[in-house]
Design an enzyme around this catalytic site. Structure first.
Site, PDB file in Angstrom:
ATOM      1  CG  HIS A   1      -0.291   2.649  -2.749  1.00  0.00           C
ATOM      2  ND1 HIS A   1      -0.156   3.615  -1.761  1.00  0.00           N
ATOM      3  CD2 HIS A   1       0.744   2.817  -3.607  1.00  0.00           C
ATOM      4  CE1 HIS A   1       0.917   4.338  -2.028  1.00  0.00           C
ATOM      5  NE2 HIS A   1       1.476   3.885  -3.134  1.00  0.00           N
TER       6      HIS A   1
ATOM      7  CB  SER B   1       4.857   3.506  -3.702  1.00  0.00           C
ATOM      8  OG  SER B   1       3.824   4.090  -4.484  1.00  0.00           O
TER       9      SER B   1
ATOM     10  CG  ASP C   1      -2.621   3.718   0.642  1.00  0.00           C
ATOM     11  OD1 ASP C   1      -2.979   3.764  -0.550  1.00  0.00           O
ATOM     12  OD2 ASP C   1      -1.419   3.621   0.983  1.00  0.00           O
TER      13      ASP C   1
END
Length: 364
Positions: free
Chosen positions: A342, A49, A339
């Site tokens: 990340h 991600s 978040d």
């Protein structure tokens, strides 16, 4: 009068390819000064991600973020599937190299043929070096990312021909960023895995699989391969909340696992670089620059280093970070993390600048 009617079929193919190259030439200004006669035609990306740009957007998985407030600071404020408020590291890298403003997802339905020439990302949220890791999250495993890469090569061949394709593969930067999910979600997330492996044997499995992946890229023609280590995963907000105790301290055993994996990955890549001829394989330390930012936030202009900007900042990531239940901090650049897992674009820009300063001469 000159007429295409008098050209041979091979000449027509040449001029079509030439025109395509002219048409697809980027106008982004390079910020990094490269030596003369050094060419980096593309940045090609694999992993998780951290460098996913939307490959999971049409999948049934929790590891997707193609909805607000993700992308709030990206071009036009549109959520693209990037796990950040704005750009991810490889977008910034492409920008710094003067290739283009961002690296698109290979599975983006709006992807244009010209995008292929300067690089795409095959990365998928939730992916890991250990197959079980990706199964847990429902992302695209590294094995499938390689199959998509095979498609990519065939498409390149169709656009610019075999020789130019070989040139692109030989001279492009191949960026591989993976490992966080293996440590956080697989090893420490599943008691059954810890019954089967020790932290030493599990990180050895990760590092061996990473070496095999690098060898696969070499087999396809890649010669500039950058293998990123794991970050200080015990210091990201969600892991502090889950395992950092009442004070939400960095989780030492998680960070120790990252460091153990990094040491093994670095050793594997060092051996491989001396084995594979005509190649530049480099281990990239992302652990140190991110940890320095977390431990010394004010030195880099940050005010918050242990909470995400989205929601309470304690646990919100992907579906929990949304416009309905999660308020977003007003000044994203005050936060190290977007978040609970990340970093923000601001953090990424600092890290990319540090990494280019440290590794650029070794890569080129």
């Amino acid at each position: 009068m000159f007429s295409y009617l008098f050209l041979s079929s091979s000449s027509i193919l040449f001029w079509c390819s030439f025109c395509l190259l002219l048409l697809f030439t980027t106008t982004t200004n390079a910020l990094v000064k490269l030596p003369e006669n050094t060419t980096i035609p593309a940045v090609i990306v694999f992993g998780d991600s951290i460098v996913d740009a939307g490959n999971n957007d049409d999948m049934i998985t929790e590891a997707r973020c193609d909805y607000p407030p993700y992308g709030i600071d990206f071009d036009g404020g549109v959520p693209t599937g990037r796990f950040s408020n704005g750009k991810v590291p490889t977008d910034i890298l492409a920008e710094e190299l003067g290739l283009k403003p961002s690296i698109p997802a290979y599975r983006d339905p709006n992807l244009k043929p010209e995008d292929l020439l300067t690089g795409v990302t095959f990365a998928s949220g939730g992916a890991g070096y250990v197959p079980l890791t990706t199964q847990i999250a429902g992302g695209i495993p590294l094995s499938q990312q390689l199959k998509y890469f095979e498609e990519y090569i065939e498409k390149l061949n169709g656009i610019v021909g075999e020789e130019r394709t070989k040139f692109i593969l030989k001279n492009s930067w191949f960026v591989v960023i993976c490992g966080s999910n293996d440590i956080a979600n697989d090893f420490f997330g599943l008691p059954s895995v810890r019954l089967q492996y020790t932290v030493d044997s599990f990180t050895a499995l990760m590092a061996d699989n990473a070496r095999s992946f690098a060898m696969s890229l070499y087999g396809y023609g890649a010669r500039r391969i950058l293998m990123f280590g794991a970050p200080p995963i015990g210091c990201v907000p969600s892991q502090r909340t889950v395992a950092g105790g009442p004070a939400r301290d960095c989780v030492a055993r998680y960070n120790d696992a990252s460091k153990l994996f990094n040491a093994k990955l670095s050793a594997n890549i060092d051996v491989l670089s001396r084995t594979l001829l005509d190649s530049t394989l480099i281990y990239i330390d992302i652990y140190s620059p991110l940890l320095d930012i977390i431990l010394n936030p004010r030195q880099y202009g940050f005010k918050v280093n242990n909470l995400g900007c989205c929601g309470t900042g304690l646990i919100e990531v992907t579906a929990l970070c949304n416009n309905y239940t999660s308020a977003v901090c007003t000044i994203r650049s005050d936060y190290v993390f977007w978040d609970s897992f990340h970093p923000t674009e601001t953090s990424y820009r600092i890290i990319v600048a540090k990494l280019l300063d440290r590794y650029l001469n070794s890569i080129i």
